[in-house]
Design a protein around this motif. Structure first.
Motif, mmCIF file in Angstrom:
data_model
loop_
_atom_site.group_PDB
_atom_site.id
_atom_site.type_symbol
_atom_site.label_atom_id
_atom_site.label_comp_id
_atom_site.label_asym_id
_atom_site.label_seq_id
_atom_site.Cartn_x
_atom_site.Cartn_y
_atom_site.Cartn_z
ATOM 1 N N CYS A 151 14.426 5.768 -5.944
ATOM 2 C CA CYS A 151 15.266 4.933 -5.060
ATOM 3 C C CYS A 151 14.977 3.451 -5.222
ATOM 4 N N SER A 152 13.814 3.111 -5.823
ATOM 5 C CA SER A 152 13.476 1.705 -6.062
ATOM 6 C C SER A 152 13.474 0.915 -4.752
ATOM 7 N N VAL A 153 14.170 -0.226 -4.730
ATOM 8 C CA VAL A 153 14.153 -1.077 -3.523
ATOM 9 C C VAL A 153 15.261 -0.663 -2.550
ATOM 10 N N GLY A 154 15.872 0.480 -2.796
ATOM 11 C CA GLY A 154 16.808 1.045 -1.810
ATOM 12 C C GLY A 154 18.276 0.758 -2.065
ATOM 13 N N MET A 155 18.603 0.099 -3.180
ATOM 14 C CA MET A 155 20.030 -0.222 -3.380
ATOM 15 C C MET A 155 20.885 1.049 -3.424
ATOM 16 N N SER A 156 20.402 2.064 -4.155
ATOM 17 C CA SER A 156 21.186 3.311 -4.232
ATOM 18 C C SER A 156 21.148 4.054 -2.899
ATOM 19 N N THR A 157 20.045 3.914 -2.178
ATOM 20 C CA THR A 157 19.900 4.627 -0.890
ATOM 21 C C THR A 157 20.841 4.034 0.156
ATOM 22 N N PHE A 158 20.862 2.711 0.247
ATOM 23 C CA PHE A 158 21.740 2.072 1.240
ATOM 24 C C PHE A 158 23.213 2.351 0.908
ATOM 25 N N ALA A 159 23.519 2.380 -0.385
ATOM 26 C CA ALA A 159 24.907 2.666 -0.775
ATOM 27 C C ALA A 159 25.278 4.093 -0.366
ATOM 28 N N LEU A 160 24.349 5.039 -0.553
ATOM 29 C CA LEU A 160 24.618 6.429 -0.147
ATOM 30 C C LEU A 160 24.749 6.527 1.374
ATOM 31 N N GLN A 161 23.903 5.772 2.064
ATOM 32 C CA GLN A 161 23.953 5.815 3.535
ATOM 33 C C GLN A 161 25.289 5.269 4.046
ATOM 34 N N ALA A 162 25.807 4.235 3.364
ATOM 35 C CA ALA A 162 27.109 3.682 3.776
ATOM 36 C C ALA A 162 28.217 4.703 3.531
ATOM 37 N N MET A 163 28.048 5.470 2.476
ATOM 38 C CA MET A 163 29.054 6.474 2.125
ATOM 39 C C MET A 163 28.983 7.700 3.052
ATOM 40 N N TYR A 164 27.736 8.093 3.398
ATOM 41 C CA TYR A 164 27.534 9.249 4.286
ATOM 42 C C TYR A 164 26.727 8.779 5.498
ATOM 43 N N PRO A 165 27.383 8.069 6.449
ATOM 44 C CA PRO A 165 26.640 7.419 7.532
ATOM 45 C C PRO A 165 25.862 8.384 8.428
ATOM 46 N N ASP A 166 26.286 9.642 8.505
ATOM 47 C CA ASP A 166 25.585 10.583 9.385
ATOM 48 C C ASP A 166 24.476 11.361 8.671
ATOM 49 N N ALA A 167 24.357 11.136 7.390
ATOM 50 C CA ALA A 167 23.365 11.933 6.642
ATOM 51 C C ALA A 167 21.949 11.398 6.877
ATOM 52 N N GLN A 168 21.003 12.309 6.776
ATOM 53 C CA GLN A 168 19.576 11.956 6.823
ATOM 54 C C GLN A 168 19.138 11.749 5.374
ATOM 55 N N ILE A 169 18.752 10.522 5.045
ATOM 56 C CA ILE A 169 18.447 10.243 3.629
ATOM 57 C C ILE A 169 16.980 9.847 3.460
ATOM 58 N N THR A 170 16.360 10.422 2.446
ATOM 59 C CA THR A 170 14.988 10.038 2.091
ATOM 60 C C THR A 170 15.003 9.438 0.693
ATOM 61 N N GLY A 171 14.407 8.264 0.564
ATOM 62 C CA GLY A 171 14.260 7.632 -0.747
ATOM 63 C C GLY A 171 12.855 7.898 -1.263
ATOM 64 N N VAL A 172 12.772 8.408 -2.499
ATOM 65 C CA VAL A 172 11.463 8.703 -3.109
ATOM 66 C C VAL A 172 11.273 7.799 -4.319
ATOM 67 N N ASP A 173 10.112 7.195 -4.426
ATOM 68 C CA ASP A 173 9.829 6.390 -5.618
ATOM 69 C C ASP A 173 8.326 6.366 -5.865
ATOM 70 N N LEU A 174 7.964 6.104 -7.134
ATOM 71 C CA LEU A 174 6.537 6.039 -7.483
ATOM 72 C C LEU A 174 5.974 4.628 -7.309
ATOM 73 N N SER A 175 6.820 3.644 -7.117
ATOM 74 C CA SER A 175 6.298 2.274 -6.968
ATOM 75 C C SER A 175 6.245 1.882 -5.493
ATOM 76 N N PRO A 176 5.040 1.709 -4.950
ATOM 77 C CA PRO A 176 4.945 1.307 -3.546
ATOM 78 C C PRO A 176 5.440 -0.135 -3.350
ATOM 79 N N TYR A 177 5.431 -0.930 -4.437
ATOM 80 C CA TYR A 177 5.938 -2.311 -4.346
ATOM 81 C C TYR A 177 7.436 -2.277 -4.051
#
Ligand SMILES: C[S@@+](CC[C@H](N)C(=O)[O-])C[C@H]1O[C@@H](n2cnc3c(N)ncnc32)[C@H](O)[C@@H]1O
Length: 315
Positions: A151-177
């Protein structure tokens, strides 16, 4: 392999330059300056946007709040695979550095600005939208729980959340930065949203999440960063995480696109110098690997002149 079978002069020259460290550093510096200039000429205000993020809009060069956020989001049990510790995207420390993290957003806007004529700064949003259009067409119903892997810095996650506003979304990434920035953006842009994404510092091939916990595993631009063994591990993990009838959706570079077939080999060589697993990715039979991981045969849709979306349902 994506490189032409013969090694033309220009490619050999580029490879030769890249094998000499001081020359490689100079080339990287030049390429970087050019990229920043080009981005700024297209309305992506690289230096200004990165400075604002580093200081969190304050005066200091680098806000110390970042370090506290990093500590909070880091899962100290994570063991980084060797392939992930390599230099990526011309950052010596790859994805495990503040420099890489602070520049992800502007770099994505710059890289996608030329996908479509006149796209400019909107190119990145258009690419994500083109992916979502395929999801809308192919998923039999909107997903309730989504995992955004890489998910990186969340760009794909926020876009998915906008598309599916009621969904529960978890972003997973290996970079804590990257995740520290995703969390910051979440607080900045969506402070009181009832369904803000949650973030998890873990490898996509071993997320630690329970079996059959989601309806959609979305992988947006992660597979070209994986060696084949890791890619297979991620597909198997996705299968474990999906409920029966759930979907795996992968959006990434399309190795069969004309753009790569006709790209001058020396440009390809330069590209590969910043993307260490590109050869692996281009040689990988993704559709067959998806099938072998326990999915139906996937559909493949070209969603940009050089990207494809691969969708498969659990078998
Ligand atoms: C090009 S970025 C894609 C970012 C994002 N999905 C987007 O669309 O903007 C790829 C991301 O995958 C992450 N990544 C690479 N290998 C990974 C792995 N094995 N497990 C988890 N994340 C990984 C990297 O840290 C990086 O954030």
């Amino acid at each position: 392999m994506i490189a032409a079978t013969d090694t033309p002069m220009a490619s050999r020259l580029v490879n030769g330059v890249l094998s000499i460290k001081p020359l490689a550093n100079l080339a990287k510096h030049q390429a970087r300056s050019m990229m920043i200039k080009r981005a700024e000429s297209m309305g992506v205000y690289w230096r200004q946007e990165v400075a604002t993020l580093r200081s969190r809009g304050g005066d200091a060069a680098f806000s110390h709040e970042w370090e506290a956020d990093l500590e909070r989001i880091t899962n100290t049990e994570v063991i980084y695979p060797d392939y992930y510790r390599r230099s990526f995207h011309a950052y010596e420390q790859g994805n495990l550095s503040w420099d890489a993290a602070m520049e992800v957003e502007v770099a994505a806007h710059a890289v996608h600005a030329r996908l479509w004529p006149k796209a400019g700064r909107n190119g990145d949003a258009m690419l994500r939208q083109s992916y979502h259009t395929v999801l809308q067409q192919q998923l039999s119903r909107p997903p309730h729980t989504i995992l955004d892997i890489g998910c990186s810095v969340g760009m794909s996650t926020f876009a998915l959340q906008a598309m599916y506003p009621d969904a529960q979304i978890t972003g997973v990434d290996l970079s804590p930065y990257f995740l520290a920035i995703a969390q910051y953006r979440c607080q900045q842009f969506h402070p009181s949203s009832p369904h803000s994404p949650t973030w998890r510092h873990a490898p996509a091939e071993a997320t630690g999440l329970p079996d059959a916990c989601c309806d959609l595993v979305s992988a947006h631009l992660i597979f070209h960063e994986l060696p084949q063994v890791a890619a297979i591990g991620v597909l198997q993990e996705a299968r474990r995480l999906l409920r029966s009838g759930g979907y795996l959706a992968i959006m990434d570079m399309n190795p069969r696109s004309e753009v790569y077939a006709t790209m001058p080999p020396y440009i390809l060589t330069l590209l590969k110098s910043t993307e260490p697993y590109l050869d692996d990715y281009f040689a990988f039979d993704l559709e067959q690997a998806i099938y072998e991981a326990g999915f139906d045969r996937p559909t493949v849709t070209c969603n940009s002149p050089r990207h494809r979306t691969v969708v498969a349902r659990t078998r």
